[in-house]
Every structure is written in structure tokens, then in C-alpha cells.
Design a protein around this motif. Sequence first.
Motif, PDB file in Angstrom:
ATOM      1  N   LYS A   1      77.835 -45.809 -21.762  1.00 37.81           N
ATOM      2  CA  LYS A   1      77.806 -44.398 -22.182  1.00 37.81           C
ATOM      3  C   LYS A   1      77.176 -44.212 -23.566  1.00 37.81           C
ATOM      4  N   ALA A   2      77.420 -45.152 -24.485  1.00 35.12           N
ATOM      5  CA  ALA A   2      76.902 -44.981 -25.849  1.00 35.12           C
ATOM      6  C   ALA A   2      75.379 -44.998 -25.898  1.00 35.12           C
ATOM      7  N   LEU A   3      74.727 -45.471 -24.824  1.00 34.78           N
ATOM      8  CA  LEU A   3      73.257 -45.524 -24.809  1.00 34.78           C
ATOM      9  C   LEU A   3      72.636 -44.311 -24.136  1.00 34.78           C
ATOM     10  N   ILE A   4      73.463 -43.369 -23.713  1.00 32.46           N
ATOM     11  CA  ILE A   4      72.920 -42.147 -23.099  1.00 32.46           C
ATOM     12  C   ILE A   4      72.189 -41.337 -24.176  1.00 32.46           C
ATOM     13  N   GLN A   5      71.079 -40.764 -23.754  1.00 30.82           N
ATOM     14  CA  GLN A   5      70.231 -40.013 -24.685  1.00 30.82           C
ATOM     15  C   GLN A   5      70.760 -38.585 -24.856  1.00 30.82           C
ATOM     16  N   LEU A   6      70.818 -38.123 -26.088  1.00 27.67           N
ATOM     17  CA  LEU A   6      71.193 -36.731 -26.379  1.00 27.67           C
ATOM     18  C   LEU A   6      70.180 -36.227 -27.398  1.00 27.67           C
TER      19      LEU A   6
ATOM     20  N   THR B   1      70.140 -41.734 -28.920  1.00 31.86           N
ATOM     21  CA  THR B   1      71.291 -42.063 -28.075  1.00 31.86           C
ATOM     22  C   THR B   1      72.583 -41.633 -28.772  1.00 31.86           C
ATOM     23  N   LEU B   2      73.676 -41.607 -27.989  1.00 31.95           N
ATOM     24  CA  LEU B   2      74.972 -41.206 -28.566  1.00 31.95           C
ATOM     25  C   LEU B   2      75.342 -42.104 -29.740  1.00 31.95           C
ATOM     26  N   ILE B   3      75.140 -43.413 -29.597  1.00 34.74           N
ATOM     27  CA  ILE B   3      75.551 -44.322 -30.680  1.00 34.74           C
ATOM     28  C   ILE B   3      74.690 -44.097 -31.921  1.00 34.74           C
ATOM     29  N   GLU B   4      73.401 -43.795 -31.733  1.00 37.34           N
ATOM     30  CA  GLU B   4      72.551 -43.521 -32.904  1.00 37.34           C
ATOM     31  C   GLU B   4      72.997 -42.250 -33.624  1.00 37.34           C
ATOM     32  N   HIS B   5      73.384 -41.225 -32.859  1.00 35.38           N
ATOM     33  CA  HIS B   5      73.912 -40.006 -33.486  1.00 35.38           C
ATOM     34  C   HIS B   5      75.155 -40.357 -34.314  1.00 35.38           C
ATOM     35  N   ALA B   6      76.068 -41.118 -33.692  1.00 31.58           N
ATOM     36  CA  ALA B   6      77.341 -41.412 -34.365  1.00 31.58           C
ATOM     37  C   ALA B   6      77.097 -42.208 -35.648  1.00 31.58           C
ATOM     38  N   VAL B   7      76.216 -43.202 -35.574  1.00 31.92           N
ATOM     39  CA  VAL B   7      75.927 -44.027 -36.766  1.00 31.92           C
ATOM     40  C   VAL B   7      75.268 -43.161 -37.845  1.00 31.92           C
ATOM     41  N   ALA B   8      74.307 -42.306 -37.444  1.00 31.23           N
ATOM     42  CA  ALA B   8      73.590 -41.484 -38.431  1.00 31.23           C
ATOM     43  C   ALA B   8      74.541 -40.536 -39.149  1.00 31.23           C
ATOM     44  N   ALA B   9      75.520 -39.984 -38.415  1.00 30.73           N
ATOM     45  CA  ALA B   9      76.418 -39.000 -39.033  1.00 30.73           C
ATOM     46  C   ALA B   9      77.455 -39.660 -39.934  1.00 30.73           C
TER      47      ALA B   9
ATOM     48  N   ALA C   1      81.915 -43.598 -30.317  1.00 29.15           N
ATOM     49  CA  ALA C   1      80.507 -43.249 -30.083  1.00 29.15           C
ATOM     50  C   ALA C   1      80.426 -42.012 -29.202  1.00 29.15           C
ATOM     51  N   ALA C   2      81.428 -41.859 -28.321  1.00 24.27           N
ATOM     52  CA  ALA C   2      81.441 -40.727 -27.391  1.00 24.27           C
ATOM     53  C   ALA C   2      81.561 -39.386 -28.120  1.00 24.27           C
TER      54      ALA C   2
ATOM     55  N   PRO D   1      78.925 -35.545 -17.422  1.00 22.20           N
ATOM     56  CA  PRO D   1      77.636 -34.869 -17.654  1.00 22.20           C
ATOM     57  C   PRO D   1      77.811 -33.432 -18.158  1.00 22.20           C
ATOM     58  N   ALA D   2      78.872 -32.752 -17.749  1.00 21.82           N
ATOM     59  CA  ALA D   2      79.086 -31.379 -18.239  1.00 21.82           C
ATOM     60  C   ALA D   2      79.311 -31.377 -19.752  1.00 21.82           C
ATOM     61  N   ASP D   3      79.989 -32.409 -20.262  1.00 21.61           N
ATOM     62  CA  ASP D   3      80.196 -32.496 -21.720  1.00 21.61           C
ATOM     63  C   ASP D   3      78.870 -32.691 -22.444  1.00 21.61           C
ATOM     64  N   LEU D   4      77.955 -33.437 -21.799  1.00 19.45           N
ATOM     65  CA  LEU D   4      76.647 -33.668 -22.427  1.00 19.45           C
ATOM     66  C   LEU D   4      75.912 -32.333 -22.552  1.00 19.45           C
ATOM     67  N   ALA D   5      76.036 -31.494 -21.516  1.00 25.09           N
ATOM     68  CA  ALA D   5      75.386 -30.174 -21.563  1.00 25.09           C
ATOM     69  C   ALA D   5      75.979 -29.356 -22.707  1.00 25.09           C
ATOM     70  N   THR D   6      77.304 -29.441 -22.889  1.00 30.65           N
ATOM     71  CA  THR D   6      77.945 -28.721 -23.997  1.00 30.65           C
ATOM     72  C   THR D   6      77.418 -29.251 -25.333  1.00 30.65           C
ATOM     73  N   ALA D   7      77.286 -30.576 -25.410  1.00 34.07           N
ATOM     74  CA  ALA D   7      76.800 -31.183 -26.657  1.00 34.07           C
ATOM     75  C   ALA D   7      75.396 -30.675 -26.985  1.00 34.07           C
ATOM     76  N   TYR D   8      74.563 -30.500 -25.955  1.00 39.20           N
ATOM     77  CA  TYR D   8      73.219 -29.957 -26.202  1.00 39.20           C
ATOM     78  C   TYR D   8      73.311 -28.578 -26.843  1.00 39.20           C
TER      79      TYR D   8
END
Length: 381
Positions: A24-29, A33-41, A101-102, A206-213
Motif C-alpha cells: 500500500k505504501a507504494l501506491i501513487q497519490l 507514492t504514499l510513503i514519499e508523501h509521508a516522508v516529505a511531510a 505511511a497510510a 480505493p475510496a479513501d484514495l479518492a478522498t485524499a485526492y
Amino acid sequence: MSGQVTAIIAAAGSGLRFGADVPKALIQLGNRTLIEHAVAAISPAVDQVIVTAPETHLAHFQALLGDAVTVVAGGQTRSESVRAGLAAVNSDTKYVLIHDAARALASTELAKRVLAELEIGEVAVIPGLLQVDTIKIVDQNGYVTSTPNRLDLRNVQTPQGFDFSVLKAAHATNGESTDDAALIEKTGNKVLVITGEEKALKITTPADLATAYNFLGTNREFFTGVGVDSHAFEAGRELWLGCINWPGEVGVAGHSDGDVAAHSICDSLFAATGLGDLGSNFGVDRPEYAGASGTKLLNETYALITEAGFEISNITVQIIGNRPKMAARRKEAITAISAALNGAQVSLLATTTDGLGLTGEGKGISAIASALVFKVSSNDR
Ligand code: CTP
Ligand code: MG
């Protein structure tokens, strides 16, 4: 505060409920990816970042995150993964932030607010939001036993902040819980809940990913493309189709492995993104692609379209030919193609042509693919 604050980001889960073919952490948003977002923040708020990754993907995570991040193998459960991270924490660390990461969109500001409470003497600080729904406690038969007062309830999030020695002691019992605060509660230490963030939602489905967008505040512009490929059978060659090998079937002639499904998908992606075609990107004037597998060409195509800022919405490929019979191995081929495209959504169909044409006469195999891709217009937070 140098050397005093460490973040551990739990990213070793497989994301069963999400159902992608990558962790899951490698899913693109958006653009990462989710993990890159988490690390950057979280990075601007801390001195050291440790990521617990699935054992199978350690090198991938390290390459993605760079050498400034320590990547360690996670465990079977989230609590075990956190303990694996704790073992890698610098000894001079005073405070640790444990993050998922999620919860890729939790902000730097949230991490800083958690730390600010630790700095004024709290030992455990967690973000939480008011409960919207009424909650019922039920027995094993589904009957309600009580209704807690909604105003007393919080939906808690991460990053959760702790005094390092207090958290280490809490984990020393090898306890299991879905968050770290629960282990602190058992030790009798106080846990403070501060106001969390809507955008720190946990991406589970996947619905949460849409919310995240929506929280990214981005617009998606969509583009479609089609691609077609045919190869004639050639005795003595192995057959590769849909990124899988077909023992006992006659292969096809070609510069590469002749995987018409993979090739038509590459062209559909090039068509949708305007980045040329198979020939212009990997043609005969590029000897390094002679004999290249369909998987390799899909990997390279994915890298090119990602670099140009595109993401895949979905791919459809239809194989046209008398053989091989696809039905029994359809799922296997879908999984292999999807994995070659970093978990993209893929569907695969097969048909014959009533005895007509190249494929109907049994002389070869064709495939037609369509791709829907999108570009995110502004995705920096
Ligand atoms: N996690 C982890 N190690 C595990 C299990 C989970 O590091 N053995 C991490 C996940 O990567 C995620 C966070 O803990 O960032 C919260 O877990 P969850 O959202 O449940 O993620 P998954 O376990 O991956 O998803 P699922 O439960 O749907 O399989
Ligand atoms: Mg889980």
C-alpha cells in the motif's frame, strides 16, 4: 534540537483491504507514492527518519527514499514493525513520532504540534478528531450492550509522539495494538489527545484514495490512447503473452519476445501521453532492447510516462487469436501486467475472429489495448 527527534514511519503492511498488487505504501497519490508523501511531510519536523518496509521491497524503498532515510524490514504486525523501527533509533533521541505511511497527507504542522506538547512535558501525545457517528458496543451475537457518549470519543490518528524511553518501555512487553498509545495506556502513563486533521485520514480503500485526492486540491485531466500489435507464429520460439510464458505453445517472430499484449499496452500509453510509440522509444536502432521482455518494455514505458507527469487510470487489452486459450490463465496475466505497471488497474479479454484474417487463419496473434491516463495539474502541498 539536533539528534533528538526521530520519526518511525510504519510502511510494512501489504494493504489487503486496498487490494492493489503492490504494498500500500507504494501506491501513487498525485506526483508521488504514499510513503514519499509521508516522508516529505514529516522530515522537516525531525532529525532522523526510519521507515519500516516489507522485507521483499527493502531495496525499492531505499532507492525511492534516498540515503538520508533509514529503511528497515518490518514485522508481521504493525506493533512488530514499530519495534523493528525502535531498534534503529539513535541512542541520543529524546522524542519519537510514530507515523503510518497510510496517513500520507498528515502535515508537517501536525507533527510540530505533537512535538510542541512533548517539549512542555507530556510523555504521549496523539492527534484525534471528534466522532461523527454514534458508536455502539455490541456482544458476540450482535446485540448492543451500551452506547458511549459520543462527546467522549475521538478518532485517533498519527503521527503519535512519545518520550523515547517511555515508548521503549511500553514496547518491551511485546504488546500488540493497532496504535502505540494503547501500549502506553497500559503502563499507566497519561496520553494527551490534541486536535488532528481531516487530511490525516488513513488510506485503507480505493475510496479513501479518492478522498485524499480531494485534499491534495488537484485537478485531473484525462487522456485516452489505443495501441495495436500483431506477430506471426514462428516455430522453435517460446511464447510470451501477457507477461507470462506459455510452455508447449508456438512462439512468435520479433525483435523482442513478441508479447503482443505488452506491446499494444505500451503503444496505448504512448498514444495517450503523446510520447511517441514503441518504435521511437525502443526500436531496432536501440540494440539494448533486442530480445527485451514485455515486462521490461512495460517497466520502461511506465518510467517514461511517470517522468512526464502522467498516471494510469486503467488499461484494457484484448487478445485476438485462436490460441493460446487465455481463460485459465487470465488472472495470472493480469497480475503480471499490473505488476509491471506498478499496480495499475488492468483488464484482459480474449476473442477469435471467426476464421478471418491473420489470427483467424491461425497464422499469428494480435492485441488491441486502450489506456486511460491522467495528469495532475497542481499537486504540491
Ligand atoms: N504496517 C506495518 N507492518 C505491518 C502491518 C502494517 O508497518 N505488519 C503499517 C502499514 O504499512 C500502514 C500502517 O501500519 O502504513 C497502518 O496499517 P494499515 O492501514 O492496516 O495498512 P495495511 O496493514 O497495509 O493494510 P491492510 O490492513 O488492509 O492489509
Ligand atoms: Mg493492517
